[in-house]
Design a protein around this motif. Structure first.
Motif, PDB file in Angstrom:
ATOM      1  N   ASP A 196       0.817  -1.224   0.000  1.00  0.00           N
ATOM      2  CA  ASP A 196       0.000   0.000   0.000  1.00  0.00           C
ATOM      3  C   ASP A 196       0.847   1.270   0.000  1.00  0.00           C
ATOM      4  N   GLY A 197       1.876   1.288  -0.834  1.00  0.00           N
ATOM      5  CA  GLY A 197       2.690   2.491  -0.988  1.00  0.00           C
ATOM      6  C   GLY A 197       3.801   2.661   0.026  1.00  0.00           C
ATOM      7  N   THR A 198       3.871   1.798   1.031  1.00  0.00           N
ATOM      8  CA  THR A 198       4.975   1.853   1.988  1.00  0.00           C
ATOM      9  C   THR A 198       5.783   0.566   1.873  1.00  0.00           C
ATOM     10  N   TRP A 199       6.970   0.578   2.455  1.00  0.00           N
ATOM     11  CA  TRP A 199       7.856  -0.581   2.368  1.00  0.00           C
ATOM     12  C   TRP A 199       7.997  -1.267   3.718  1.00  0.00           C
ATOM     13  N   LYS A 200       8.108  -2.587   3.665  1.00  0.00           N
ATOM     14  CA  LYS A 200       8.384  -3.406   4.845  1.00  0.00           C
ATOM     15  C   LYS A 200       9.595  -4.271   4.509  1.00  0.00           C
ATOM     16  N   LEU A 201      10.350  -4.634   5.533  1.00  0.00           N
ATOM     17  CA  LEU A 201      11.524  -5.483   5.335  1.00  0.00           C
ATOM     18  C   LEU A 201      11.448  -6.658   6.290  1.00  0.00           C
ATOM     19  N   GLU A 202      11.680  -7.849   5.737  1.00  0.00           N
ATOM     20  CA  GLU A 202      11.705  -9.032   6.581  1.00  0.00           C
ATOM     21  C   GLU A 202      13.026  -9.773   6.412  1.00  0.00           C
ATOM     22  N   VAL A 203      13.508 -10.317   7.515  1.00  0.00           N
ATOM     23  CA  VAL A 203      14.690 -11.168   7.481  1.00  0.00           C
ATOM     24  C   VAL A 203      14.248 -12.538   6.995  1.00  0.00           C
ATOM     25  N   VAL A 204      14.934 -13.081   5.996  1.00  0.00           N
ATOM     26  CA  VAL A 204      14.603 -14.401   5.462  1.00  0.00           C
ATOM     27  C   VAL A 204      15.608 -15.429   5.983  1.00  0.00           C
ATOM     28  N   ASN A 205      16.897 -15.226   5.727  1.00  0.00           N
ATOM     29  CA  ASN A 205      17.996 -16.097   6.170  1.00  0.00           C
ATOM     30  C   ASN A 205      17.708 -17.576   5.917  1.00  0.00           C
ATOM     31  N   GLU A 206      17.391 -17.888   4.642  1.00  0.00           N
ATOM     32  CA  GLU A 206      17.161 -19.269   4.218  1.00  0.00           C
ATOM     33  C   GLU A 206      18.176 -19.626   3.143  1.00  0.00           C
ATOM     34  N   THR A 207      18.822 -20.780   3.318  1.00  0.00           N
ATOM     35  CA  THR A 207      19.820 -21.210   2.344  1.00  0.00           C
ATOM     36  C   THR A 207      19.210 -22.188   1.345  1.00  0.00           C
ATOM     37  N   GLY A 208      19.920 -22.364   0.231  1.00  0.00           N
ATOM     38  CA  GLY A 208      19.499 -23.303  -0.799  1.00  0.00           C
ATOM     39  C   GLY A 208      20.599 -23.467  -1.825  1.00  0.00           C
ATOM     40  N   LYS A 209      20.392 -24.394  -2.732  1.00  0.00           N
ATOM     41  CA  LYS A 209      21.372 -24.652  -3.787  1.00  0.00           C
ATOM     42  C   LYS A 209      21.008 -23.847  -5.032  1.00  0.00           C
ATOM     43  N   ILE A 210      22.021 -23.190  -5.605  1.00  0.00           N
ATOM     44  CA  ILE A 210      21.869 -22.442  -6.851  1.00  0.00           C
ATOM     45  C   ILE A 210      22.924 -22.970  -7.817  1.00  0.00           C
ATOM     46  N   LYS A 211      22.521 -23.360  -9.005  1.00  0.00           N
ATOM     47  CA  LYS A 211      23.496 -23.827 -10.001  1.00  0.00           C
ATOM     48  C   LYS A 211      24.443 -22.676 -10.323  1.00  0.00           C
ATOM     49  N   GLN A 212      25.726 -22.918 -10.101  1.00  0.00           N
ATOM     50  CA  GLN A 212      26.715 -21.851 -10.282  1.00  0.00           C
ATOM     51  C   GLN A 212      26.762 -21.380 -11.733  1.00  0.00           C
ATOM     52  N   GLY A 213      26.815 -20.069 -11.881  1.00  0.00           N
ATOM     53  CA  GLY A 213      26.906 -19.460 -13.205  1.00  0.00           C
ATOM     54  C   GLY A 213      25.582 -19.402 -13.947  1.00  0.00           C
ATOM     55  N   ASP A 214      24.497 -19.868 -13.356  1.00  0.00           N
ATOM     56  CA  ASP A 214      23.191 -19.924 -14.010  1.00  0.00           C
ATOM     57  C   ASP A 214      22.300 -18.813 -13.455  1.00  0.00           C
ATOM     58  N   GLU A 215      22.169 -17.730 -14.219  1.00  0.00           N
ATOM     59  CA  GLU A 215      21.402 -16.579 -13.771  1.00  0.00           C
ATOM     60  C   GLU A 215      19.923 -16.913 -13.570  1.00  0.00           C
ATOM     61  N   HIS A 216      19.380 -17.800 -14.422  1.00  0.00           N
ATOM     62  CA  HIS A 216      17.978 -18.197 -14.268  1.00  0.00           C
ATOM     63  C   HIS A 216      17.770 -18.964 -12.956  1.00  0.00           C
ATOM     64  N   ALA A 217      18.722 -19.812 -12.584  1.00  0.00           N
ATOM     65  CA  ALA A 217      18.625 -20.545 -11.310  1.00  0.00           C
ATOM     66  C   ALA A 217      18.653 -19.561 -10.142  1.00  0.00           C
ATOM     67  N   LEU A 218      19.482 -18.537 -10.233  1.00  0.00           N
ATOM     68  CA  LEU A 218      19.549 -17.502  -9.204  1.00  0.00           C
ATOM     69  C   LEU A 218      18.209 -16.791  -9.079  1.00  0.00           C
ATOM     70  N   MET A 219      17.623 -16.424 -10.217  1.00  0.00           N
ATOM     71  CA  MET A 219      16.338 -15.719 -10.193  1.00  0.00           C
ATOM     72  C   MET A 219      15.216 -16.624  -9.662  1.00  0.00           C
ATOM     73  N   ARG A 220      15.217 -17.916 -10.052  1.00  0.00           N
ATOM     74  CA  ARG A 220      14.207 -18.844  -9.525  1.00  0.00           C
ATOM     75  C   ARG A 220      14.319 -18.972  -8.004  1.00  0.00           C
ATOM     76  N   PHE A 221      15.539 -18.998  -7.488  1.00  0.00           N
ATOM     77  CA  PHE A 221      15.765 -19.056  -6.044  1.00  0.00           C
ATOM     78  C   PHE A 221      15.173 -17.817  -5.369  1.00  0.00           C
ATOM     79  N   ALA A 222      15.405 -16.637  -5.947  1.00  0.00           N
ATOM     80  CA  ALA A 222      14.877 -15.391  -5.386  1.00  0.00           C
ATOM     81  C   ALA A 222      13.345 -15.388  -5.441  1.00  0.00           C
ATOM     82  N   VAL A 223      12.775 -15.831  -6.538  1.00  0.00           N
ATOM     83  CA  VAL A 223      11.313 -15.838  -6.703  1.00  0.00           C
ATOM     84  C   VAL A 223      10.657 -16.730  -5.656  1.00  0.00           C
ATOM     85  N   SER A 224      11.344 -17.811  -5.275  1.00  0.00           N
ATOM     86  CA  SER A 224      10.757 -18.755  -4.310  1.00  0.00           C
ATOM     87  C   SER A 224      10.698 -18.185  -2.904  1.00  0.00           C
ATOM     88  N   LYS A 225      11.303 -17.035  -2.663  1.00  0.00           N
ATOM     89  CA  LYS A 225      11.331 -16.450  -1.318  1.00  0.00           C
ATOM     90  C   LYS A 225      10.261 -15.406  -1.236  1.00  0.00           C
TER      91      LYS A 225
END
Length: 194
Positions: free
Chosen positions: A165-194
């Motif tokens: 609603d026009g303001t920003w909130k910030l949350e701590v996630v601190n969740e680890t996972g595997k990302i295929k190295q060098g794969d930008e799409h894998a990085l983005m999929r990891f971010a989307v899942s959070k």
């Protein structure tokens, strides 16, 4: 002032105009001693801090890797790539100026990753993510986030800023996972899942 903990849920960023997130780490030799250990400490390991700007559920811009100002207006800035972890303080930072973010950006996911081949969390020590209220040119630390030393993963979703609603909130996630190295799409999929 905001106070952040994972257990506390999202924090309102009322009055926070600039937010910075930094990652720091120290190089390690792992289990190697002698000359090989000294060489590994000298060369360090490369961790990367990446901010993924989202429009709804779609990643639309990345700050980090090779992009220091993905919006082109200074609203989402990356400090540059530290490839070794040498030096004091934060090795890489991303700073957000909320008022200048395009209105289509609905969230930003901050990810730290051993993204490049040959790098890993296991080749780094004392990994720490710090969150700063950088309003008014100051840098007041509001959170210190430490990922588990037991993780065999190579990525960590550190925090997520969400427009509500026009303001920003910030949350701590601190969740680890595997990302295929060098794969930008894998990085983005990891971010989307959070």
């Amino acid at each position: 002032m905001i106070t952040l903990t994972k257990e506390g849920g999202p924090a309102d960023l009322d009055g926070v105009t600039h937010l910075s997130i930094g990652v720091s780490w120290d190089p390690t030799a792992g289990s190697s001693g002698g000359v090989l250990g000294k060489l590994r400490r000298k060369t360090g390991t490369d961790l990367d801090l990446i901010a993924v700007a989202m429009q709804g559920g779609d990643p639309v811009r990345l700050a980090g890797l090779d992009s220091l100002d993905p919006m082109g207006n200074g609203s989402l800035l990356h400090s540059g790539d530290n490839q070794t972890g040498h030096g004091d303080g934060d090795d890489e930072t991303v700073t957000v100026e909320f008022a200048r973010l395009p209105s289509v950006i609905t969230s930003i996911v901050f990810v730290a990753a051993a993204y490049k081949k040959g790098s890993s969390f296991q080749k780094a020590r004392n990994i720490s993510f710090k969150v700063y209220d950088a309003t008014g040119g100051s840098s007041e630390q509001v959170a210190d986030i430490w990922p588990s030393l037991l993780s065999q993963d190579n990525g960590c979703a550190v925090a997520k800023a969400v427009r509500v609603d026009g303001t920003w909130k910030l949350e701590v996630v601190n969740e680890t996972g595997k990302i295929k190295q060098g794969d930008e799409h894998a990085l983005m999929r990891f971010a989307v899942s959070k």
